[in-house]
Design a protein around this motif. Sequence first.
Motif, short mmCIF file in Angstrom:
data_model
loop_
_atom_site.label_atom_id
_atom_site.label_comp_id
_atom_site.label_asym_id
_atom_site.label_seq_id
_atom_site.Cartn_x
_atom_site.Cartn_y
_atom_site.Cartn_z
N ARG A 125 -18.90 51.51 56.90
CA ARG A 125 -18.90 52.97 56.78
C ARG A 125 -17.53 53.52 57.13
NH1 ARG A 125 -24.08 52.98 60.64
NH2 ARG A 125 -22.90 51.17 61.32
N ASP A 126 -17.21 54.68 56.56
CA ASP A 126 -15.94 55.33 56.91
C ASP A 126 -16.08 56.18 58.16
OD1 ASP A 126 -14.76 54.26 54.74
OD2 ASP A 126 -15.15 55.99 53.44
N ARG A 127 -17.29 56.71 58.37
CA ARG A 127 -17.53 57.61 59.50
C ARG A 127 -18.84 57.23 60.18
NH1 ARG A 127 -14.93 62.58 58.99
NH2 ARG A 127 -16.60 63.79 59.92
N LYS A 134 -14.85 71.16 65.68
CA LYS A 134 -15.95 70.41 65.04
C LYS A 134 -17.25 71.20 65.21
CE LYS A 134 -13.22 66.69 64.62
NZ LYS A 134 -13.06 65.33 65.02
N ARG A 140 -11.04 61.89 66.89
CA ARG A 140 -11.05 60.90 65.80
C ARG A 140 -11.63 61.54 64.53
NH1 ARG A 140 -10.77 55.35 67.62
NH2 ARG A 140 -11.40 54.85 65.50
N ASP A 141 -11.05 61.17 63.38
CA ASP A 141 -11.56 61.68 62.11
C ASP A 141 -12.76 60.89 61.63
OD1 ASP A 141 -9.54 63.51 62.00
OD2 ASP A 141 -8.17 62.17 60.89
N ASP A 142 -12.98 59.71 62.21
CA ASP A 142 -14.07 58.86 61.72
C ASP A 142 -15.35 59.00 62.56
OD1 ASP A 142 -13.03 57.67 63.96
OD2 ASP A 142 -12.74 55.68 63.08
N VAL A 143 -15.38 60.02 63.42
CA VAL A 143 -16.57 60.22 64.27
C VAL A 143 -17.07 61.65 64.14
CG1 VAL A 143 -17.35 60.41 66.69
CG2 VAL A 143 -15.90 58.49 66.00
N GLU A 144 -18.39 61.78 63.95
CA GLU A 144 -19.03 63.09 64.08
C GLU A 144 -19.90 63.03 65.33
OE1 GLU A 144 -21.36 64.02 60.52
OE2 GLU A 144 -19.88 62.84 59.41
N LYS A 168 -18.50 50.76 62.55
CA LYS A 168 -18.15 51.05 61.16
C LYS A 168 -18.16 49.80 60.30
CE LYS A 168 -14.38 53.49 60.64
NZ LYS A 168 -13.02 53.91 61.03
N ARG A 192 -21.94 58.68 63.04
CA ARG A 192 -22.51 59.83 63.78
C ARG A 192 -22.90 59.34 65.18
NH1 ARG A 192 -27.29 60.29 59.90
NH2 ARG A 192 -27.00 58.08 60.27
#
Length: 452
Positions: A31-33, A83, A55-59, A396, A35
């Motif tokens: 995965r790219d991101r 965010k 980080r851009d890869d974490v929500e 990921k 949750r």
Amino acid sequence: MKRRNFLSLGPALAGGALLAGAAPGAGAATRDRVRIGMIGTGMRGQVLLRELVRRDDVEVVALCDIEPIMLERALKMVETAGKPRPAAYGAEGSLAYRAMLDPSKLDGVIIATPWEWHAPMAIEAMRAKVPVGCEVVAGVTLQDHWDVLDAQLKTGTPYMLLENVCYRRDVMAVLRMVRSGLFGELVHMQGGYQHDLRAVKFNSGDPAKPYGSGVEFGTKGWSEARWRTEHSVRRNGELYPSHGIGPLAMYANINRGNRFTRINTFASKAAGLHEYVLREGGKDHPNAKSRFRLGDIVTTTLACDNGETIILQHDTSLPRPYSLGFRVQGTQGLWMDVNRGMHIEGISKPHQWDDFKAWQDKYDHPLWRKYAEQAAGAGHGGMDYFVIHAFISALKENAPMPIDIYDAITWSAITPLSEQSIALGFQTLDFPDFTGGSWRSRKPIFAFDDRY
Ligand SMILES: NC(=O)c1ccc[n+]([C@@H]2O[C@H](COP(=O)([O-])OP(=O)(O)OC[C@H]3O[C@@H](n4cnc5c(N)ncnc54)[C@H](O)[C@@H]3O)[C@@H](O)[C@H]2O)c1
């Protein structure tokens, strides 16, 4: 689960052993991101959250804390980073986290609550198929450790102990030195948790609850003073082993070609905290009557199957500057962190220390060379960047966790075993083989490349 019952699992264990630290689904897509949710957004949770939100890869999609001040602070941190506000849990009380553990909404959960919650929360998350990144320690009792291991083996849900000291820059450089044979054959190592925790003071931001302190603890305390000091009242042992043993276990390839075989622990008298409460709170303070069980200096010795010895020291109730007291010694030399000293026979001047800096630069780990800029400003001198990076990257990529369930359980079980040793008059005990024999064939995986 008792050791005997555990061993009697037979084929289940044999199959499960293969699953330890395994990806959620074999062959699952990368995965790219991801949750992420967090249970426990106190002082530590907020440090880890700072790493997650940049980080851009974490929500960060869900946060849970039963203390509204801590929860609100964490929610604001996410919003301030631009965010979306995560879903909030905690108002319903101590078990509110259960509603959060939904694998359709979470790719992973970070647990940063007081110690007694780590085992039940991790077990429930793994059973719900939500991968776990757990703060140190893995559990409190020996049974907790068997139960966490059993849950991981049966569910196959990834579990990582978020032991950040394994990623300290000097510690990682020494890992390269060990692996390159610079110290010769490893013979002896030392480490520990040597941190004056008498005054655990934090500003709550609420005028009604201004500060915690080492004098006020339990319900009147704030943050760690609310729960950690109680352990010093009730327990006597090596209460916080992983910062010291984590790096040393990686050096010694514990659970991967080597294992702990025997353990014993000695505890000194408990004098420091009582004297501190008397001095800071006065003899009429209610806590002046508290009797602390935790010895001021708790010394644990471990023997390894390959013949090395390891000494750990827990030292949190006396005045002292912080140090983890590392020493790594082999047939050709040694490193000690307290004097930042190195000595390698044939290279260093006889009987003299070299300054560690030049050695560190030479052996700097590829991970640090690659990510030093991103790690700048992260908690604990940058190492918190790496521990989060490792957990997120493994999630990921559906890759094995670099600090896996066996590492977690073996390092953390030192606590109940040390308590048992002290209670039996400093007896030497057998160290359980949590891997069920697979330590012989498992290969080291931690920090072998520059990814994580
Ligand atoms: N790796 C490190 O360097 C490092 C540093 C500090 C702390 N820690 C570890 O992190 C953990 C947390 O320590 P801390 O300093 O943040 O303590 P803390 O008291 O500041 O935070 C713990 C939070 O958990 C919350 N909590 C308690 N029970 C809960 C429940 N049932 N559900 C939801 N939330 C609950 C508390 O309200 C509190 O806000 C501990 O295990 C500690 O040992 C690790």
